[in-house]
Write an enzyme that holds these catalytic residues in place. Structure first.
Site, short mmCIF file in Angstrom:
data_model
loop_
_atom_site.label_atom_id
_atom_site.label_comp_id
_atom_site.label_asym_id
_atom_site.label_seq_id
_atom_site.Cartn_x
_atom_site.Cartn_y
_atom_site.Cartn_z
N TYR A 1 24.92 -19.43 -0.67
CA TYR A 1 25.71 -20.18 0.32
C TYR A 1 24.78 -21.13 1.06
O TYR A 1 23.65 -20.77 1.42
CB TYR A 1 26.37 -19.22 1.32
N GLU B 1 29.60 -27.98 3.54
CA GLU B 1 29.47 -26.58 3.09
C GLU B 1 29.50 -26.51 1.57
O GLU B 1 30.37 -27.12 0.94
CB GLU B 1 30.60 -25.74 3.68
#
Length: 386
Positions: free
Chosen positions: A109, A197
């Site tokens: 991530y 993101e």
């Protein structure tokens, strides 16, 4: 402003962030053709909506041939996709992203977001990629590593190496991570993004780092500097009432409660929503009519409020400065008459020409409820919304 995954990947790729090969399709035939162009045996067909959790809702599927990709796209395009972020009403899928299949060894991530409390951008990384980051933050916050970036200095290589090592990368992958993270931050700053993101950021069997998914949000106040990004806005993905409000320079955000709010000033609007919740109610919206609103804007604001069928009562909380209280009263009276508003209305106002404003409300012979304080106004509107 939000954009689709395929649009975010196109922007990131321009800044040097590696992404899988793929293209967007608006029809099953286009999806099949893209799969043929990509070659290989496996492609991924991904529904394009402004919401996460698409895989769990059936919006991400593997296809082992162009024919299968076309069949999957036929089932996705036009479907109403429901995820934990869309709510029960879901979103209609109008296009799909068709990408090459990859052999992945790890899912990570990575994101950049503005931390308003600190006043700096923060880059966050986690080895627990592919999961809801909110769940990771709640259950295992130690798995999220953060680097706060000094805006005047920028994101420097040693910080990127710190994050790379924290993710368990080594050798050539660390160098690739430094390049990718540097490009990501450059894209964040250059586009006036509020969020970038990548979840997941994948390590492939071939030793590459790729942004398998991408999400970008932008600061609306900076879009005048980015006409190309502004053109990416998809009105079909936005709340119709919010779109209508933007036409009249009204700041409106739809919420899930039943008490409509009309306030001048963002800070006062936030405080009004807080005090409604403190009184046991739920606000139906954030609505800032602005300090310079006139009677016509008040009427437009009321029309938008009343377009929400869930609104059972309205709280008007105004501090009269540029927007005088008598102008507010005239606008409210005209709007109620014109729209035939039947829900209870509680009005609390202070400031310029407040006595004249209250007189106009009394003389209107309409059933307004007035209050002298925010606390009293909140208690009354919660009771009336019952």
């Amino acid at each position: 402003m939000k954009i689709h995954e395929y649009q975010a990947k196109a922007i990131l790729a321009r800044y040097g962030v590696p992404v899988p090969r793929g293209d967007v399709a608006a029809s099953p035939g286009e999806a099949g053709e893209i799969a043929r162009r990509l070659g290989g045996h496996v492609v991924v067909v991904k529904a394009q909506i402004h919401a996460g959790g698409r895989g769990k809702g059936g919006g991400v599927k593997l296809a082992k041939s162009p024919v299968e990709a076309e069949k999957i796209a036929k089932g996705m395009i036009g479907m109403t996709l429901v995820t934990h972020q869309t709510g029960p009403e879901g979103r209609v899928v109008s296009r799909v992203l068709v990408e090459e299949g990859l052999q992945m060894t790890r899912e990570l991530y990575l994101s950049v977001v503005l931390d308003r409390a600190v006043g700096k951008p923060v880059m966050m990384a986690s080895a627990a990629g592919g999961m809801d980051i909110e769940e990771v933050a709640a259950s295992t916050p130690d798995k999220i590593v953060k680097i706060y970036i000094e805006p005047g200095v920028g994101f420097v290589p040693f910080e990127a190496r710190q994050l790379g090592f924290a993710l368990g990368l080594d050798g050539a992958l660390v160098g690739k991570a430094v390049s990718l993270m540097t490009s990501l931050y450059e894209a964040f700053v250059a586009t006036d993004a509020s969020l970038v993101e990548i979840n997941p950021l994948v390590v492939t069997a071939a030793g590459e780092l790729l942004a398998l998914d991408a999400k970008m949000n932008f600061d609306d106040n900076a879009l005048y500097r980015h006409p190309d990004i502004r053109e990416l806005r998809d009105l079909a993905e936005e709340n119709p009432l919010e779109i209508e409000a933007s036409k009249f320079s009204l700041n409106y955000i739809h919420l899930d409660g039943n008490i409509g709010c009309m306030v001048n000033g963002a800070g006062l609007a936030m405080a009004t929503m807080d005090i409604i919740k403190l009184a046991g109610g739920e606000p139906a919206n954030f609505l800032d009519v602005g300090g310079g609103a006139n009677a016509e804007q008040i009427r437009n604001a009321f029309r938008i409020l009343m377009s929400d069928a869930h609104v059972k009562a309205v709280l008007i909380n105004i501090f009269g400065g540029i927007l005088r209280c008598d102008v507010l009263a005239q606008g409210v009276i005209a709007a109620v008459k014109e729209l035939g508003v039947r829900v209870p209305i509680v009005i609390r106002m202070e400031g310029t020409n407040v006595d004249e404003g209250k007189r106009l409300l009394r003389d209107s012979a309409m059933n307004f409820t007035t209050a002298d304080s925010m606390g009293e106004a909140a208690q009354k509107v919660v009771q009336l919304a019952g």
